[in-house]
Design an enzyme around this catalytic site. Structure first.
Site, PDB file in Angstrom:
ATOM      1  N   HIS A 231      59.048 -31.848  23.757  1.00  0.00           N
ATOM      2  CA  HIS A 231      58.776 -30.726  23.358  1.00  0.00           C
ATOM      3  C   HIS A 231      56.924 -30.747  22.953  1.00  0.00           C
ATOM      4  CE1 HIS A 231      58.418 -26.688  21.550  1.00  0.00           C
ATOM      5  NE2 HIS A 231      58.340 -26.942  20.524  1.00  0.00           N
TER       6      HIS A 231
ATOM      7  N   LEU B 102      63.418 -24.114  25.803  1.00  0.00           N
ATOM      8  CA  LEU B 102      63.390 -23.923  24.289  1.00  0.00           C
ATOM      9  C   LEU B 102      64.504 -22.849  23.767  1.00  0.00           C
ATOM     10  CD1 LEU B 102      62.375 -25.494  22.067  1.00  0.00           C
ATOM     11  CD2 LEU B 102      60.324 -23.470  21.922  1.00  0.00           C
TER      12      LEU B 102
ATOM     13  N   ARG C  14      62.791 -31.856  12.803  1.00  0.00           N
ATOM     14  CA  ARG C  14      63.251 -32.002  14.259  1.00  0.00           C
ATOM     15  C   ARG C  14      63.711 -33.530  14.748  1.00  0.00           C
ATOM     16  NH1 ARG C  14      59.011 -27.959  16.779  1.00  0.00           N
ATOM     17  NH2 ARG C  14      60.275 -25.852  16.026  1.00  0.00           N
TER      18      ARG C  14
ATOM     19  N   PHE D   3      62.684 -22.317   8.232  1.00  0.00           N
ATOM     20  CA  PHE D   3      62.436 -23.004   9.473  1.00  0.00           C
ATOM     21  C   PHE D   3      62.749 -24.455   8.822  1.00  0.00           C
ATOM     22  CE2 PHE D   3      60.631 -22.983  13.789  1.00  0.00           C
ATOM     23  CZ  PHE D   3      60.911 -21.584  13.994  1.00  0.00           C
TER      24      PHE D   3
ATOM     25  N   ARG E 228      56.187 -33.464  13.919  1.00  0.00           N
ATOM     26  CA  ARG E 228      55.713 -32.179  13.378  1.00  0.00           C
ATOM     27  C   ARG E 228      56.641 -31.235  12.769  1.00  0.00           C
ATOM     28  NH1 ARG E 228      55.536 -27.515  16.188  1.00  0.00           N
ATOM     29  NH2 ARG E 228      55.963 -28.251  17.983  1.00  0.00           N
TER      30      ARG E 228
ATOM     31  N   GLN F 249      57.435 -35.529  20.078  1.00  0.00           N
ATOM     32  CA  GLN F 249      58.657 -35.025  19.643  1.00  0.00           C
ATOM     33  C   GLN F 249      59.633 -34.431  20.491  1.00  0.00           C
ATOM     34  OE1 GLN F 249      58.089 -30.909  17.510  1.00  0.00           O
ATOM     35  NE2 GLN F 249      58.742 -32.308  15.792  1.00  0.00           N
TER      36      GLN F 249
ATOM     37  N   GLU G 182      63.990 -23.007  16.681  1.00  0.00           N
ATOM     38  CA  GLU G 182      64.634 -23.447  15.485  1.00  0.00           C
ATOM     39  C   GLU G 182      64.912 -22.249  14.664  1.00  0.00           C
ATOM     40  OE1 GLU G 182      62.951 -27.435  14.166  1.00  0.00           O
ATOM     41  OE2 GLU G 182      62.360 -26.180  12.657  1.00  0.00           O
TER      42      GLU G 182
ATOM     43  N   HIS H 207      62.436 -31.620  20.728  1.00  0.00           N
ATOM     44  CA  HIS H 207      63.032 -30.506  20.023  1.00  0.00           C
ATOM     45  C   HIS H 207      64.575 -30.431  20.039  1.00  0.00           C
ATOM     46  CE1 HIS H 207      63.958 -26.340  18.599  1.00  0.00           C
ATOM     47  NE2 HIS H 207      62.524 -26.019  18.623  1.00  0.00           N
TER      48      HIS H 207
END
Lengths: 577, 232
Positions: free
Chosen positions: A349, A248, A282, A116, A391, A236, A251, A238
């Site tokens: 996100h 979404l 991100r 990730f 994050r 954030q 990732e 994404h």
């Protein structure tokens, strides 16, 4: 109607259910109040995984996870929080497995893990397999598993109760007011401890991965009551939202080997993060995508998005490990990821900022960490601060089990030694008045119109890239929208399931959290993590290695105080990948 | 394109029986039915009530009867329906307002099958081991989002609301076939009772209705066999 429980949790997503479960295991009488049915909370939409240094696929250590979290957060992460987190999330994942969570498995029977963004081995040298996963519906499985355990534990649920007020008197949390959607009746909840776990507020933006119901209700309610919101400028985006809807696409798709390409077919992340490329954090990937589009290398008739290419992956990897996002592409775009690349663009996100808390979820009211007795927060609604300025993927699911558990345990122990506070019908007054005003209003403004203007303007002025000029403009727009909000009126004057009323209340919350976000962003004159100021492009540790606490003052003004970042193991360094 | 949207409206606190109301909506072929409902609610008629949350088929809030079939409004596109679309609440549960039904009987059935892992053996320090094949055995059931599309498309459930219904049986299946679970005797009580799996008449409506493509009827059959032959 009046109710009384020792611990009352607001919100039935992952954080709320984890809190409730662990509070119940401590022996407390626990209730959960949620504006949805429990299994419909947005934790269920989390796809890719929960990061923990289990080391099932390759060598891994909690110290590496802690380092990645701190660096990923652009050194605004409190390192005590990151340490507690990286250690305890291992245990938390094992506990979820013991609760029955259906993780994917390796041939040797252990929990499977995948790569990730921003998760590395050897202090940033290469990507690592750290995300424990259940296909691409890990959040769904966590939500279901925690709810199953709450059913087993016999926890009381007030489903479809919309919280309208938190009763705070003499600096102490005493109870809640909530609107029962089925009847329109206001209920009074007496509690010794209240835990806010009501999720985020992505609906301030036009393009978002967030559910329609994620409107920052409790953040706004506490902010109105004079409590601060921390680090709201860090929001954030994404990188891979399905274009143009914003749904979404995990990732994990890049973790399995997916590649981002521009109109020239270039793997453009090679230029921005040469070591880990498409698996950069991100904030960096989202900015890179915007820059590619801005420089004319976008895809499509409007040249306004890029492509996520999975076509080189073995079909069985896509179908077994990424079935849901494959289905989303097919249904909503008619694009088959096995055969052609998927159009993507950054989507709003996750709120790194929120209600400030201690490591045990206790809500604090100032920079001295003064605790509000009886009040707790966990999950996306809270700011521990684990995620700092950005994050890492999978750390939201980890956050909600680790800090949900901590909040639940502490709240239950606090409740054991606490007494109930006297509450009366008068405590319903503020909520009743707000609702009656909306129902009686003969104003000409419509909720949907104001909300659309808010969402578009936040997108234009306060999204991935910011400038002082754009943010100042947004401050003015928000003032105007708040004025117009006073003239909102409703067509539905009824009591049962007045969802128009709920949307009107939610719009009020969206405006408040937008105010805190935009003022905090205008105030922070540096670029760090998800907060990218084009007029202040450098990170400025000298002046800004600190947390923002934003307080509401009258007349659309916001006051600021600052809290030092908890440093320790890792010195702030330039952030390259 | 112009779409005619016919919605079954009902406010039991004010009306004796449901009535159809028709709206004209401008739509793109790629719009979701949920988008059309929002266009009505936000631009034409604020009194319309329906549930929704995630908007992309994960939360299960917006199951409704669309052109006569149970579907999720957020997963059903206009281009697959044509320009006359009818929308009604799912059947067999009491209507509370417009497209919103009382879900409590549905969740009561869910709770009755003990939808949680039962295993009193002390857990190991690390994860319990499970092979990919053992994990695969119950994968279908883990996809269930509890939207109630299957249960409310079942003729047996319409006739007898005491029937546990497909969704609850799918939840039971998810644990019965999990190699870590030890609760089959406890679950058999509810599943083997008069309201349990033997009510199923294999109509396949549930399988057709499932928005997650779970082979619901097959899973119910597997539960029947498990009870009969105690085979897993």
């Amino acid at each position: 109607m009046a109710h009384r429980h020792e611990v009352i949790v607001v919100g039935a997503g992952g954080a709320g259910l984890a809190t409730a479960l662990y509070a119940a295991r401590e022996g407390a009488d626990v209730a959960v109040v949620s504006k949805l049915y429990p299994t419909r909370s947005h934790t269920g939409a989390a796809q890719g995984g929960i990061g923990a240094a289990l080391g099932n696929v390759e060598e891994d250590h909690w110290e590496w996870h802690m380092f990645d979290t701190v660096k990923g957060g652009d050194y605004l992460t409190d390192q005590d929080a990151a340490e507690v987190f990286a250690k305890e999330v291992i245990e938390a994942v094992i506990e979820l497995e013991h609760m029955g969570l259906p993780f994917d498995r390796l041939p040797n029977g252990k929990i499977a893990q995948r790569r990730f963004g921003g998760h590395t081995k050897d202090w940033g040298k290469a990507p690592v397999h750290r995300a424990a996963h259940a296909a691409d519906r890990t959040g769904h499985m966590i939500l279901q598993t925690l709810y199953q355990q709450c059913v087993k534990a016999g926890i009381t649920f007030y489903n479809e109760f919309h919280v309208t007020d938190v009763i705070l008197e003499d600096g102490v949390a005493k109870g809640l007011v909530a609107l029962e959607l089925a009847t329109g009746e206001l209920h009074l909840f007496q509690a010794k401890a209240i835990v806010i776990a009501s999720g985020g507020f992505g609906r301030i933006y036009k393009v978002t991965s967030n559910a329609y119901t994620l409107t920052g209700d409790l953040q706004a309610i506490l902010y109105r009551k004079g409590l601060p919101l921390e680090d709201m400028e860090f929001y954030q985006f994404h990188p891979t939202g399905l274009y143009p809807l914003g749904i979404l696409l995990t990732e994990g798709a890049r973790g399995e080997g997916g590649i981002l390409r521009n109109a020239l077919g270039e793997r453009f992340m090679e230029r921005y993060a040469p070591t880990i490329k498409d698996l950069a954090p991100r904030d960096m990937v989202a900015r890179a995508m915007y820059l590619e589009v801005r420089e004319g290398r976008g895809v499509g008739p409007k040249k306004d998005h890029v492509l996520l290419d999975l076509t080189h992956l073995p079909p069985e990897v896509i179908e077994k490990k990424l079935p849901d996002i494959t289905e989303f592409s097919r249904i909503y775009l008619g694009v088959d990821p096995l055969k052609e690349p998927v159009p993507v663009m950054p989507t709003a996100h996750y709120a790194m900022g929120g209600i400030p808390t201690t490591l045990w979820g206790q809500v604090i009211r100032d920079e001295q960490n003064t605790v509000v007795p009886g009040l707790y927060a966990a999950g996306e609604a809270a700011c521990v601060s684990l995620h700092g300025a950005n994050r890492l993927g999978t750390n939201s699911l980890g956050d909600l089990v680790v800090f949900g558990r901590r909040a639940g345990i502490h709240a239950a122990r606090f409740a054991k030694d606490a007494d109930y506070h006297e509450l009366t019908e008068e405590h319903l007054g503020e909520s009743r008045e707000r609702i009656e005003r909306l129902k009686r209003s003969t104003g000409k403004e419509k909720v949907a119109v104001l909300r659309a203007e808010l969402q578009q303007s936040m997108m234009d002025h306060a999204s991935v890239f910011r400038t002082g000029e754009l943010l100042a403009k947004q401050v003015e727009i928000l003032k105007e929208l708040m004025d117009r909000y006073r003239n909102v009126s409703l067509e539905d004057k009824g009591d049962a399931y007045n969802t128009e009323l709920v949307e009107a209340l939610e719009l009020g919350y969206l405006l408040e959290v937008s105010e805190a976000l935009v003022h905090s962003a205008l105030n922070r004159t540096e670029s760090r993590g998800a907060h990218a100021r084009e007029d202040y492009p450098e990170r400025d540790d000298q002046n800004w290695l600190k947390h923002t606490l934003a307080y509401k003052v009258k007349d659309g003004k916001v006051a600021f105080r600052y809290k030092p970042v908890v440093l320790g193991r890792f010195e702030p360094k330039a952030r390259t990948y | 394109m112009q779409v005619t949207l016919k919605i079954l409206r009902f406010d039991p606190t004010k009306e004796q029986k449901p009535r159809w109301q028709t709206y004209q909506v401008e739509a793109e072929p790629t719009d979701r039915v949920l988008d059309l409902l929002h266009k009505v609610k936000w631009d034409q008629d604020g009194t319309l009530a329906f549930r929704r949350s995630c908007g992309h088929g994960i939360c299960g809030s917006d199951a409704m009867l669309i052109n006569g079939k149970n579907r999720l409004a957020c997963k059903t596109l206009v281009k697959d329906l044509g320009n006359v679309i009818t929308v009604e609440p799912i059947r067999g549960l009491p209507v509370e307002k417009d497209l919103i039904v009382d879900m409590e009987p549905f969740f009561a059935a869910y709770r009755a099958v003990k939808p949680f892992l039962i295993n009193d053996e002390p857990p190991p320090q690390r994860e319990r081991l499970q092979s990919p094949e053992e994990r695969e055995r119950f994968d279908h059931g883990t996809k269930c989002i509890l939207c109630a599309s299957c249960t409310t498309s079942c003729p047996v459930f319409w006739v007898n609301g005491a029937y546990l219904g497909p969704a609850a049986i799918v939840q039971a299946h998810r644990f019965l076939f999990d190699s870590r679970d030890r609760g089959k005797r406890e679950r058999f009580q509810a599943l083997g009772s008069g309201s349990g799996v033997w009510r199923c008449r294999t109509a396949y409506n549930c399988t057709e209705a499932c928005p997650r493509e779970i082979p619901v009827t097959q899973l119910i059959e597997e539960v029947k066999r498990a009870i009969l032959f105690d085979r897993f």
